[in-house]
Structure formats: C-alpha cells, structure tokens
Motif scaffolding. Structure first.
Motif, PDB file in Angstrom:
ATOM      1  N   ASP A   1      62.238  17.448  48.701  1.00 47.27           N
ATOM      2  CA  ASP A   1      62.729  16.268  47.986  1.00 47.27           C
ATOM      3  C   ASP A   1      61.610  15.549  47.238  1.00 47.27           C
ATOM      4  O   ASP A   1      60.517  15.345  47.770  1.00 47.27           O
TER       5      ASP A   1
ATOM      6  N   HIS B   1      71.657  14.132  43.493  1.00 48.35           N
ATOM      7  CA  HIS B   1      70.480  14.737  44.128  1.00 48.35           C
ATOM      8  C   HIS B   1      70.450  16.264  43.950  1.00 48.35           C
ATOM      9  O   HIS B   1      69.395  16.855  43.679  1.00 48.35           O
TER      10      HIS B   1
ATOM     11  N   SER C   1      68.174  23.913  51.359  1.00 48.71           N
ATOM     12  CA  SER C   1      67.381  22.825  51.933  1.00 48.71           C
ATOM     13  C   SER C   1      67.894  22.513  53.327  1.00 48.71           C
ATOM     14  O   SER C   1      68.703  23.259  53.896  1.00 48.71           O
TER      15      SER C   1
ATOM     16  N   HIS D   1      67.738  19.185  42.323  1.00 50.93           N
ATOM     17  CA  HIS D   1      67.218  20.457  42.851  1.00 50.93           C
ATOM     18  C   HIS D   1      67.489  21.605  41.866  1.00 50.93           C
ATOM     19  O   HIS D   1      66.643  22.469  41.661  1.00 50.93           O
TER      20      HIS D   1
END
Ligand code: KG4
Ligand code: ZN
Length: 335
Positions: A305, A110, A149, A114
């Motif tokens: 996201d 993940h 985030s 980003h």
C-alpha cells in the motif's frame, strides 16, 4: 502536481506525483510493529495512529518532493475499500487540505490504485528513481493485472487506465492472508508473507503436496490450503518447516500463475502487470517472468500500500470541484 493520501489499512501514506505520472515522493509510515503483537491489524488502533501521523506524513512528502502546498493542484485520496475508521482519517484530511485552498479532489478506489501502479514512472525530479522491474517505462493498456495482497486477490483487464474489469477473484481468503495464516501455523512472525518467503528458500517445494482448488476458470480459493497445512502439522509434528513452507508457497504461487496464464490466453492480452503485497514474493516474481509476455513488476514500495498509486490513478479520473466533495463518504467495501 497531485498530492495523494492513502490510509485504508495500516500504512499512513502520502505522495506527490506529476500529471505525467512521475513520482516526486512516496512516503509510507508503516504501523506494522504496532499491530504485530496482536497478530493482525486492530482497526481502532490503526485509525488512531493514522490520525497521529497523517499531517507529518503529508509534510514529509511535500518536503521530499521539494514542493509547497501552493504548488499542489489536485488532492487525491482513497475512498475505499478498507477499514472504515482508517479511511475516514485520510478522507477528512484530504477534504481539509483541498477545501482551504478550493482545490479539486479525486476520490480513488484503492484497488484501481493497485491496478494502475505500473503506469507510474521515474521522473527527472525523482530523488530515488522508481524502477519498474525489468521494464523501464510505464505500462500502457491493454494489459492484464494480477493484484494479490493481504485483503484482495483478483485478475483485472485494463482497456483504459480510467477503469478495469475484474475477470476473476478469490472466493474466500486473499493470497496474502493465505501466506499470513500459513506463516502463523508454522510459528513465524506477523506479517508472515516475507518470513515464509525467506524460510521457503531452504526447503523443497515438492516435499509435500497441497491441494490446488479450482473454483472457477479465473477464480481463486485459498482457505482449504491453510486447513491442509493445519492437518499436516497435526499428523506430522516433526515435518521439516522449510519443506512445508516451500511446498505451501508453491501451491499459492502455482494457483496465481495458472489463472494468470489462462487469463492472458483467454483475453488475448500480451502484457502483464502484477501488484499488491504478494507481488513482493520472490517465487511469484520469478514465475511470472516465465509466462512468455512482457511483465511489469513494480518495486516493492509500489506493490504494498502506498499513496503514489492513488495519486497516479487520480490522473485518469474526473476531479470533484469544491464544495461538492465535502459530503463525500468513505466506503468499506469494493464497488
Ligand atoms: O498490499 P499489502 O501491503 O496490504 C494490503 O492491501 O493487504 O499486502 C500485504 C500482504 C500481507 O499479507 C503480506 O504477508 C504479503 O502481502 N506479503 C508477502 C510478501 N511480502 C508481503 N507475501 C508473500 N511473500 C512476500 N515476500
Ligand atoms: Zn492494498
């Protein structure tokens, strides 16, 4: 054509991205309202909602891109880090879609998504062009990336788009968490980042002084900040909320920008990308433009996201062939 699926937290996402990095569709079904009444994400509720939504979100992404499943060559999915139950929904769904067509599958980190979000660009087929901030073309390595985030805050050096090196990270709360917890103390709704951002516009950022902790040259620490706000509110219950919001936001943004400046100088990097939900913050967006290097600030839907960044990162990774990926497991923690 790559089909990306992302379900690591509370957004059910699917996207179609070409091998050249053009975004053909980027669908995000936010569960924000579902979790708002609890003041934070409830993991079990998130998993169940992902299960209800994932098929429809994939179908929507295909339709918006104007492609059929038979045109999908690769399936990319977030393997972790994130909420384990939530991740498993996306991973199982991706395995099912890939296996029935004997397609290869790419397991994506993940955070790598980003970090590489700014390598995506608008395509001639894009229904809504993805503007990349002031920069119109995708970023190319080497570059520095600041990811901030709700779950992560770190600086990464990117030499090759297939990987990244973490130079520094938060030792406690993430920057988004600091925004959310501060907003909660100020009596704002959830998620608090955007609301605090809005309130801060009417306040004086110099009205209050908040601590700037420096745990390491390129590391971050935000937990002391929220305690400082708590004490300030206790000692001065009538303090102006907008001034508090502006001063609190200034402390977070300054911490992010100061480490970013140091990293650019220390690493000798001449390009910067920012990503993660906090990259939507108006003060941060303005502040990074003053760093004296070209900055890639993705549109908000590529900061928070999304599955386009997952499909995008998959372009740089080795696919796993059928049936090897069937045994793949999700992982909650970063590697
Ligand atoms: O990347 P993201 O959507 O999800 C995670 O992976 O965590 O980031 C969500 C975080 C939340 O903490 C939210 O409050 C914060 O990003 N955020 C903001 C703003 N918009 C979203 N923080 C400050 N200012 C904003 N405008
Ligand atoms: Zn994220």
């Amino acid at each position: 054509m790559i089909l990306g699926i992302e379900t690591s937290c509370d957004d059910t996402c699917a996207a179609l991205v070409t091998g050249g990095g053009e975004i053909r569709s980027n669908v995000i079904a936010s569960q924000g309202l579902l979790h708002a009444r609890y003041g934070g994400v409830v993991p079990e509720l998130a998993s169940r909602r992902h299960l209800e939504l994932v098929d429809a979100v994939v179908a929507d992404a295909l339709e918006r891109a104007g492609v059929g499943l038979d045109e999908v060559e690769t399936v990319a999915v977030t393997q972790g880090p994130g909420l384990i139950g939530a991740l498993l929904v996306g991973l199982s769904s991706a395995k099912g879609l890939a296996a029935t067509r004997r397609l290869p599958l790419v397991a994506v980190d993940h955070l790598h998504g980003h970090v590489t979000a700014s390598t995506l660009g608008p395509g001639p087929g894009a229904k809504r062009p993805a503007r990349l901030g002031a920069q119109r073309s995708p970023i190319e390595p080497p570059y520095l990336c600041l990811v901030a985030s709700g779950g992560h805050t770190f600086l990464a050096r990117v030499e090759e788009p297939s990987s990244y090196t973490v130079l520094g990270q938060t030792l406690d709360d993430a920057a988004g968490e600091a925004f959310d917890k501060g907003a909660r103390l100020l009596g704002l709704g959830y998620p608090g980042g955007p609301e605090l951002d809005r309130l801060a516009r009417d306040g004086d950022p110099e009205a209050f002084s908040f601590p700037r902790s420096a745990p390491g040259e390129l590391d971050f620490s935000f937990s002391g900040l929220k305690t400082a706000l708590l004490y300030r509110l206790r000692d001065e219950p009538d303090a102006d909320r907008a001034d508090l919001a502006a001063s609190y936001q200034r402390a977070i943004v300054e911490a992010l920008v100061a480490r970013t400046r140091t990293a650019l100088e220390r690493e000798g990097l001449a390009r910067l990308a920012i990503g993660g939900g906090v990259a939507a913050n108006s003060e941060l967006r303005a502040a990074v433009e003053q760093l004296g290097v070209p900055v890639w600030v993705p549109p908000t839907e590529l900061c928070t996201d999304n599955a386009a960044m997952i499909a995008g990162a998959a372009r740089f990774l080795d696919p796993i062939e059928y049936p090897d990926y069937l045994a793949l497991d999700a992982r909650a923690r970063a590697v």
